[in-house]
Design an enzyme around this catalytic site. Sequence first.
Site, mmCIF file in Angstrom:
data_model
loop_
_atom_site.group_PDB
_atom_site.id
_atom_site.type_symbol
_atom_site.label_atom_id
_atom_site.label_comp_id
_atom_site.label_asym_id
_atom_site.label_seq_id
_atom_site.Cartn_x
_atom_site.Cartn_y
_atom_site.Cartn_z
ATOM 1 N N HIS A 1 0.820 -1.200 0.000
ATOM 2 C CA HIS A 1 0.000 0.000 0.000
ATOM 3 C C HIS A 1 0.858 1.254 0.000
ATOM 4 O O HIS A 1 1.889 1.314 0.682
ATOM 5 C CB HIS A 1 -0.896 0.039 1.239
ATOM 6 C CG HIS A 1 -2.144 -0.771 1.109
ATOM 7 N ND1 HIS A 1 -3.012 -0.647 0.055
ATOM 8 C CD2 HIS A 1 -2.691 -1.720 1.931
ATOM 9 C CE1 HIS A 1 -4.033 -1.465 0.231
ATOM 10 N NE2 HIS A 1 -3.860 -2.136 1.344
ATOM 11 N N CYS B 1 0.538 2.032 -5.817
ATOM 12 C CA CYS B 1 -0.349 2.902 -6.590
ATOM 13 C C CYS B 1 0.221 4.304 -6.766
ATOM 14 O O CYS B 1 1.004 4.777 -5.947
ATOM 15 C CB CYS B 1 -1.700 3.017 -5.892
ATOM 16 S SG CYS B 1 -2.657 1.522 -5.942
ATOM 17 N N ARG C 1 0.289 2.583 -11.647
ATOM 18 C CA ARG C 1 1.240 1.909 -10.774
ATOM 19 C C ARG C 1 2.614 2.573 -10.880
ATOM 20 O O ARG C 1 3.048 2.968 -11.971
ATOM 21 C CB ARG C 1 1.368 0.419 -11.131
ATOM 22 C CG ARG C 1 0.078 -0.352 -10.989
ATOM 23 C CD ARG C 1 -0.408 -0.438 -9.545
ATOM 24 N NE ARG C 1 -1.689 -1.125 -9.476
ATOM 25 C CZ ARG C 1 -2.860 -0.523 -9.481
ATOM 26 N NH1 ARG C 1 -2.920 0.805 -9.598
ATOM 27 N NH2 ARG C 1 -3.974 -1.216 -9.390
#
Length: 266
Positions: A174, A248, A257
């Site tokens: 994340h 991300c 990405r």
Amino acid sequence: MRVVVQRGGRRGRRAGLAGVLWGAAELTVTVGVVVLLLVVHQVWWTNRQALAGAQEEVRELERRWTGPSGPSAPSGPSGPSAPSGPSGPASGGSDSAGAASGAGADRVPSVSGSRAPAPAKESAYGVLRIPRLGVVVPVAEGVDKRAVLDKGYAGHYLGTAQPGARGNFALAGHRNTHGEPFRYINRLRAGDELIVDVRGQRYTYVVGRTLAETGERDTGVIAPVPRSTVRPEYGYDEPGAYITLTTCTPEYTSKYRLVVWGTLKT
């Protein structure tokens, strides 16, 4: 006889309108407070919760490795080969949405490699250290959103190489919320070290190249010889032992990405 006429109709309408406006204002404030609480939970509380859990998992792994049944400590720049092993790179953003995130990103084809057994799916088995960023995070098998990434772990793409093996040891994490271990990987530069510890073995990779933005289905970035299929001018041409970090971009979205590549230090 004089008749007295009451003139309360207009006042009544005004009072009714004021009541409606007051009720709407109360509802707006209530909704605002609820939204604020949800944002605080998502952005702040999930970070604290996942970060604390990830740190405890790192300590638990290190206790196991240094206990009576395990080696004394990670050693050496590299070790024996581990098993090697895409749908697109998994999301590491605030919502980890899309076909390339979470469970969907687990569906990757296997490739040839060592005969050693792979780690149990969704279990933590290694520790990734990024000295430049001060990041120390568990590595778990698979990139399922709820079972791995939302715990603040770095998830290993199933089917890609394991640490120290030829091929591409590819990880997702994340960028925002849930511990956000990969939030600042955009700050990594060529020459920075990425260290992976796995039960008594230490594998040190050196950052070589980065790709600031690519599509969520760009499978090439986690191929055994990583090269973007969206932007083919980015990547490598020769077989080797690679590491790939994916997350991300831009922050708080999962539209694209961000990719960082490194090679095993020998």
